[in-house]
Scaffold this active site. Structure first.
Site, mmCIF file in Angstrom:
data_model
loop_
_atom_site.group_PDB
_atom_site.id
_atom_site.type_symbol
_atom_site.label_atom_id
_atom_site.label_comp_id
_atom_site.label_asym_id
_atom_site.label_seq_id
_atom_site.Cartn_x
_atom_site.Cartn_y
_atom_site.Cartn_z
ATOM 1 N N ARG A 40 49.832 21.644 -29.324
ATOM 2 C CA ARG A 40 49.956 20.448 -28.709
ATOM 3 C C ARG A 40 51.615 20.094 -28.793
ATOM 4 N NH1 ARG A 40 45.118 17.902 -31.829
ATOM 5 N NH2 ARG A 40 43.436 18.256 -30.674
ATOM 6 N N VAL A 62 47.530 15.999 -44.251
ATOM 7 C CA VAL A 62 48.348 15.001 -45.095
ATOM 8 C C VAL A 62 47.241 14.507 -46.140
ATOM 9 C CG1 VAL A 62 49.578 14.158 -43.197
ATOM 10 C CG2 VAL A 62 47.261 12.905 -43.689
ATOM 11 N N TYR A 153 37.643 2.911 -42.024
ATOM 12 C CA TYR A 153 38.815 2.580 -41.232
ATOM 13 C C TYR A 153 39.499 1.566 -41.827
ATOM 14 C CZ TYR A 153 41.809 3.443 -37.146
ATOM 15 O OH TYR A 153 42.925 3.427 -36.481
ATOM 16 N N LYS A 157 43.052 0.859 -43.199
ATOM 17 C CA LYS A 157 44.311 0.346 -42.618
ATOM 18 C C LYS A 157 44.781 -0.724 -43.179
ATOM 19 C CE LYS A 157 44.643 3.514 -39.126
ATOM 20 N NZ LYS A 157 45.960 4.324 -39.380
ATOM 21 N N ILE A 186 44.679 1.341 -27.978
ATOM 22 C CA ILE A 186 45.769 2.104 -27.288
ATOM 23 C C ILE A 186 45.062 3.235 -26.525
ATOM 24 C CG2 ILE A 186 48.195 3.229 -27.456
ATOM 25 C CD1 ILE A 186 48.338 0.353 -28.617
HETATM 26 P P1 NAI Z 1 44.984 10.841 -32.383
HETATM 27 O O1 NAI Z 1 43.610 11.264 -32.682
HETATM 28 O O2 NAI Z 1 45.210 11.042 -30.627
HETATM 29 O O3 NAI Z 1 46.156 11.864 -32.759
HETATM 30 C C1 NAI Z 1 46.112 11.787 -34.262
HETATM 31 C C2 NAI Z 1 46.892 13.011 -34.791
HETATM 32 O O4 NAI Z 1 46.512 12.941 -36.123
HETATM 33 C C3 NAI Z 1 46.300 14.316 -34.057
HETATM 34 O O5 NAI Z 1 47.453 15.026 -33.782
HETATM 35 C C4 NAI Z 1 45.548 14.795 -35.116
HETATM 36 O O6 NAI Z 1 45.372 16.239 -35.195
HETATM 37 C C5 NAI Z 1 46.476 14.379 -36.413
HETATM 38 N N1 NAI Z 1 45.743 14.563 -37.653
HETATM 39 C C6 NAI Z 1 44.356 13.982 -37.983
HETATM 40 N N2 NAI Z 1 44.122 14.304 -39.099
HETATM 41 C C7 NAI Z 1 45.302 14.944 -39.984
HETATM 42 C C8 NAI Z 1 45.479 15.524 -41.288
HETATM 43 N N3 NAI Z 1 44.694 15.194 -42.032
HETATM 44 N N4 NAI Z 1 46.640 15.842 -41.359
HETATM 45 C C9 NAI Z 1 47.733 15.833 -40.283
HETATM 46 N N5 NAI Z 1 47.733 15.498 -39.314
HETATM 47 C C10 NAI Z 1 46.339 15.168 -39.001
HETATM 48 O O7 NAI Z 1 45.235 9.357 -32.689
HETATM 49 P P2 NAI Z 1 46.153 7.942 -32.238
HETATM 50 O O8 NAI Z 1 45.216 7.161 -31.400
HETATM 51 O O9 NAI Z 1 47.336 8.448 -31.572
HETATM 52 O O10 NAI Z 1 46.483 7.220 -33.361
HETATM 53 C C11 NAI Z 1 47.592 7.468 -34.212
HETATM 54 C C12 NAI Z 1 47.459 6.646 -35.268
HETATM 55 O O11 NAI Z 1 47.584 5.314 -34.929
HETATM 56 C C13 NAI Z 1 46.421 6.887 -36.253
HETATM 57 O O12 NAI Z 1 46.803 6.370 -37.723
HETATM 58 C C14 NAI Z 1 45.567 5.543 -35.726
HETATM 59 O O13 NAI Z 1 44.566 5.265 -36.666
HETATM 60 C C15 NAI Z 1 46.398 4.585 -35.259
HETATM 61 N N6 NAI Z 1 45.753 3.708 -34.373
HETATM 62 C C16 NAI Z 1 45.525 3.955 -33.254
HETATM 63 C C17 NAI Z 1 44.881 3.011 -32.370
HETATM 64 C C18 NAI Z 1 44.592 3.493 -31.038
HETATM 65 O O14 NAI Z 1 43.744 2.624 -30.351
HETATM 66 N N7 NAI Z 1 44.608 4.828 -30.460
HETATM 67 C C19 NAI Z 1 44.817 1.640 -32.670
HETATM 68 C C20 NAI Z 1 45.204 1.349 -34.015
HETATM 69 C C21 NAI Z 1 45.757 2.265 -34.734
#
Ligand code: NAI
Length: 245
Positions: A40, A62, A153, A157, A186
């Protein structure tokens, strides 16, 4: 050399938008992520033209302190400095508490709460030595409100907000700011994986009647990471289209 920092989970979704903006601003960004994030990151680099050379990938989970420390030390050795850290990596494992397994609880807490603690601990001494640092933690609107089926979750958070404020207090005198951004729903793969009815309900509940875009979160992160944002610390910035006020 320009600014250098780490964005965990910076290869897709909100993290990818953060990585892109920072690299386009001239920063060197180390994307830390799981094995699928390597490819990616390559795809992200391909979309970045001139900024691609400033984006690098380090594989690491992490949820393990020794891995976090190893990557932080490597980045520091290679670039000589770490100016910023964005704790963005996150996962979900949704079930109502009656059906949630202990493993689901522990897995989400490990990535979403221990992860930011481990990464912060891994970079902090270096930032203290330099009397400078910018840390942004990605929390969530559900850390304020709770959410059906997300005890793990939402707890993580909410914990991120407590971590943010506590670290902010502890290092405020050392030129280091620590803030959180709490997005609403998002448009990313994480939300795409939710049941359609739940996404539609979230949209209908939101005053703007839409999902947010990753770039709308990334712009706030970029602002908080700026050198000139030094008088903002311990804050939680809501980016949720009015879903929670
Ligand atoms: P996503 O699922 O699209 O991306 C998450 C990324 O974190 C991925 O690249 C994944 O491989 C990586 N990841 C997951 N576990 C990992 C680990 N143990 N070590 C290293 N990397 C790891 O998520 P998104 O939607 O982009 O969310 C990003 C952040 O924003 C997260 O913390 C999520 O909880 C938070 N968030 C997202 C919202 C949404 O609506 N999409 C709303 C509020 C918060």
């Amino acid at each position: 050399m320009g600014r250098v920092g780490i964005v965990t989970g910076g290869a897709r979704g909100i993290g990818a938008a953060i990585t892109s903006l920072l690299a386009e601003d001239g920063a060197s960004v180390v994307v830390m992520g799981l094995p699928p994030d390597r490819e990616r990151t390559e795809a992200l680099r391909a979309s970045l033209n001139g900024a691609a050379k400033r984006v690098h990938f380090r594989e690491g989970n992490v949820a393990h302190y020794d891995v976090c420390k190893g990557i932080a030390d490597e980045v520091r050795a290679q670039y000589g400095q770490i100016d910023f850290l964005v704790n963005n990596a996150g996962i979900t494992a949704d079930h109502t508490i009656r059906n949630m397994t202990v493993e689901e609880w522990q897995a989400v807490l490990a990535v979403n709460l221990s992860g930011p603690f481990f990464m912060t601990k891994a970079v902090l001494e270096h930032m203290v030595e330099r009397n400078y640092g910018r840390i942004v933690n990605i929390s969530s609107v559900v850390g304020h409100t709770g959410n059906f089926g997300q005890a793990n979750y939402a707890s993580a958070k909410a914990g991120v907000m407590g971590l943010t404020k506590t670290v902010a207090l502890e290092v405020a005198s050392r030129g280091i700011t620590v803030n959180a951004v709490a997005p609403g729903f998002i448009n990313t793969d994480m939300v795409a994986a939710m049941p359609k009815a739940a996404v539609e309900a979230a949209i209908q509940k939101s005053p703007e009647r839409r999902l947010g875009q990753p770039e709308e979160v990334a712009r706030v992160v970029r602002f908080l990471l700026d050198e000139s944002s030094g008088y903002i610390t311990g804050a939680v910035y809501d980016v949720n289209g009015g879903l929670y006020m």
